[in-house]
Write a protein that holds these residues in place. Structure first.
Motif, PDB file in Angstrom:
ATOM      1  N   UNK A 123       0.999  -1.382  -0.001  1.00  0.00           N
ATOM      2  CA  UNK A 123       0.234  -0.020  -0.065  1.00  0.00           C
ATOM      3  C   UNK A 123       0.940   1.410   0.081  1.00  0.00           C
ATOM      4  N   UNK A 124       0.362   2.277  -0.535  1.00  0.00           N
ATOM      5  CA  UNK A 124       0.880   3.813  -0.595  1.00  0.00           C
ATOM      6  C   UNK A 124       1.098   4.124   0.941  1.00  0.00           C
ATOM      7  N   UNK A 125       0.345   3.952   1.719  1.00  0.00           N
ATOM      8  CA  UNK A 125       0.145   4.127   3.102  1.00  0.00           C
ATOM      9  C   UNK A 125       0.379   3.094   4.030  1.00  0.00           C
ATOM     10  N   UNK A 126       1.503   2.412   4.269  1.00  0.00           N
ATOM     11  CA  UNK A 126       1.473   1.476   5.054  1.00  0.00           C
ATOM     12  C   UNK A 126       0.830   1.396   6.494  1.00  0.00           C
ATOM     13  N   UNK A 127       1.234   2.497   7.185  1.00  0.00           N
ATOM     14  CA  UNK A 127       0.496   2.821   8.686  1.00  0.00           C
ATOM     15  C   UNK A 127      -0.887   2.652   8.477  1.00  0.00           C
ATOM     16  N   UNK A 128      -1.521   3.318   7.582  1.00  0.00           N
ATOM     17  CA  UNK A 128      -3.019   3.246   7.731  1.00  0.00           C
ATOM     18  C   UNK A 128      -3.583   1.981   7.204  1.00  0.00           C
ATOM     19  N   UNK A 129      -2.775   1.403   6.179  1.00  0.00           N
ATOM     20  CA  UNK A 129      -3.160   0.088   5.784  1.00  0.00           C
ATOM     21  C   UNK A 129      -3.208  -0.964   6.921  1.00  0.00           C
ATOM     22  N   UNK A 130      -1.866  -0.996   8.008  1.00  0.00           N
ATOM     23  CA  UNK A 130      -2.016  -1.838   9.139  1.00  0.00           C
ATOM     24  C   UNK A 130      -3.050  -1.395   9.978  1.00  0.00           C
ATOM     25  N   UNK A 131      -3.514  -0.072  10.311  1.00  0.00           N
ATOM     26  CA  UNK A 131      -4.425   0.143  11.090  1.00  0.00           C
ATOM     27  C   UNK A 131      -5.763  -0.491  10.581  1.00  0.00           C
ATOM     28  N   UNK A 132      -6.136  -0.388   9.491  1.00  0.00           N
ATOM     29  CA  UNK A 132      -7.309  -1.048   8.833  1.00  0.00           C
ATOM     30  C   UNK A 132      -7.369  -2.448   9.048  1.00  0.00           C
ATOM     31  N   UNK A 133      -6.118  -3.293   8.677  1.00  0.00           N
ATOM     32  CA  UNK A 133      -5.973  -4.640   8.892  1.00  0.00           C
ATOM     33  C   UNK A 133      -6.521  -4.970  10.380  1.00  0.00           C
ATOM     34  N   UNK A 134      -5.784  -4.346  11.158  1.00  0.00           N
ATOM     35  CA  UNK A 134      -6.172  -4.588  12.648  1.00  0.00           C
ATOM     36  C   UNK A 134      -7.454  -4.281  13.178  1.00  0.00           C
ATOM     37  N   UNK A 135      -7.937  -3.368  12.463  1.00  0.00           N
ATOM     38  CA  UNK A 135      -9.551  -3.041  12.745  1.00  0.00           C
ATOM     39  C   UNK A 135     -10.542  -4.115  12.310  1.00  0.00           C
ATOM     40  N   UNK A 136     -10.048  -4.693  11.219  1.00  0.00           N
ATOM     41  CA  UNK A 136     -10.687  -5.919  10.245  1.00  0.00           C
ATOM     42  C   UNK A 136     -10.822  -7.161  11.090  1.00  0.00           C
TER      43      UNK A 136
END
Length: 127
Positions: free
Chosen positions: A33-46
């Motif tokens: 992803x272009x924004x890895x931190x945001x991606x990780x937050x989304x994954x952990x929220x899922x």
């Protein structure tokens, strides 16, 4: 080994943190992803939503990817692979083989392979 170090190892093992971190790293490398931190937050929220049965757990691979991986392992097109190949596939994906109990003479079919990959993915993210 010092008591603090032993406690730290037990904490990591109990919460399966190395597997989780490996899995998150694999997701990053797979999706890039272009924004890895945001991606990780989304994954952990899922993952959190999945634990509450509000959503699906994020998987590294979809069914087409798992089918392709099986085809690479089943080079002769026999419709099955050996347990050693299955274990290596799980390890390659950063999934645990710790609870895997397979006799060396069994054959793993495509459907068993897919079910096993998705079940191991689910287990790795639940803890």
């Amino acid at each position: 080994m010092a008591a603090g170090e032993e406690q730290s190892r037990e904490y990591l093992r109990r919460h399966r943190l190395p597997e989780l971190l490996h899995r998150l790293g694999a997701l990053l490398l797979f999706h890039r992803p272009e924004r890895p931190r945001e991606f990780l937050i989304q994954v952990l929220e899922r993952v959190k939503a999945g634990r509450r049965a509000e959503g699906e757990y994020p998987f590294l691979m979809d069914e087409a990817n798992v089918d392709a991986m099986f085809s690479l392992l089943d080079v002769l097109g026999q419709g099955s692979i050996r347990p050693a190949q299955y274990r290596e596939a799980l390890k390659t994906l950063g999934l645990s083989t710790e609870d895997l109990e397979l006799e060396d003479d069994v054959e793993i079919t495509r459907e068993e392979f897919k079910e096993g990959i998705f079940a191991a993915s689910l287990t790795s993210l639940k803890t």
